[in-house]
Design a protein around this motif. Sequence first.
Motif: not given
Length: 565
Positions: A275-295
């Motif tokens: 697409l040639g663009k950004a689609t979202g961000v990767k986020v680490i939960d401060k407490h669980t340290k799990q990674m989630t993606e938001y778009y």
Amino acid sequence: MNLNTKAQEQNTYDAIVVGSGVSGGWAAKELTEKGLKVLMLDRGKKLEHVKDYETATKDPWEFKHRGRITVDQRETHPKLSRDYPYSEHNEKYWINDSQSPYNEVKRFDWYRPDIVGGKSIMWGRQSYRWSDLDFEANLKDGIAVDWPIRYKDLAPWYDYVEKFAGISGQAEGLPQLPDGQFMPAMDMNCVEKDLKSKVEKAFPDRRITMGRVANITKPLPGRTQCQFRNLCSRGCPFGAYFSTQSSTLPAAMATGNLTLRPDSIVNSVIYDEKLGKATGVKVIDKHTKQMTEYYAKVIFVNGSTLGTTFVLMNSISNRFQNGLGNDSGVLGKYLMDHHFRTGASGRAEGFDDKYFFGRRANGIYIPRYRNIGSDKRDYLRGFGYQGGASRGSWARGIAEMGVGKDFKDMLSEPGSWSMGLGGFGECLPYEDNKVTLDNSVKDDWGQPVLKFDAEFKENEMKMRKDMMNDAAEMLEASGFKDIKTYDNGSYPGMAIHEMGTARMGRDPKTSILNSWNQMHAVKNVFVTDGASMTSAACVNPSLTYMAMTARAVDYAVKEMKKGNI
């Protein structure tokens, strides 16, 4: 597959704002008010307006350590505890150095909040417009790159943000310090007024005005005017100064379009090469340290200068192997901060029958006068002064070997009047003042850390001599006694005005952002915090971040509607 699609839908917004400080709050307000569904992410913990300002109304004796930090806190916050901002009064607002370390080739004092609202809760609130003297300086001096904007581009946006934020101040008609939309200025005390009349008579090129400050002197909706408590860095239950919590966050929430996620450490921006663009961000939960993606369709990275730089540098892809949008290679370079902690103080005579009322959360300001018009110095750019006059209190007796009635009587009367002037000087943008990613060290979330390599150089050192000597000269011309000069040294980061690591420019080969704070190489990513600055000026920068943010959002939403983003 269906589950995955549903999860992605739930995590999809029109816009994502990284960071909730001065600029992030403005981005969220403007985007939501224009009808976009917005996700605002902040690594800090939730801080609710009024309710969570736990120390805001405490008296000095209610603090176990009378405002000082403990030996344990010095050990867990080795860098944060170097200087004054970190105290018992607001210790819970700051990040833990031990969990989030950083490295230094040369000393850099990085003050990082750990709360929603960021530094908008603890900032000094001095709010000045930049002028064309600032926006044209790089071009005229042949330094770094030219700003892609001028004062006229920001002037209407300064008007816009000042009316909402609430700036008290005095119009002065100075080209180097443009006037704004001011609430009534706070009052100078008798010694400051005397200094003003004498300095302006002795030095016609110098002006003394009341500080232009984001403390309101008349009520605004949901906010009460300043109570002259001067406890601002604890959080203001009256909403008397501009902060995310008192101002932009309530406005954004009122739209029903904002989702706020605290305790969310943004790790990187996701770039889609097809697409040639950004689609979202990767986020680490401060407490669980799990990674989630938001778009989202558009992303505003407003993590404060260095937080933003980390996120961009850590956003690696085949297309951008040295950081998102970093085709020019300047990401992380040209790091700037103001230099200060030099000036003079003196004792005033003849005002022993006068006192002042309240604890004014502001001081006087002397705008830049060096290297303007026919004034030419042996350095580039200039400086301004912040300062104020006050009378000594009973606390002056703490170090005295006094006892008895005479001693008590002496302390029941105020002490002598003193006046201080401290300079804030511009730092030039140097390519070798930089910050890089250090993969040899990881924070508690497994992320690389930043490594600083920046210093003030010969131009700043020459300027500091004038900053010190001019202050003494003005006090002397005004009749002050026992004048003492000082230069306590200044390291980058101390002024907490870091700027410049993802600068704006006209040419994609030498800058990261265009004139709209939009990435040259990734059109749906915007940066409107201090990282975007092309030079530093000598005035406090936060008001300019606000104006740039409102302007960039207006542009971004129009571009989205046209289908260009």
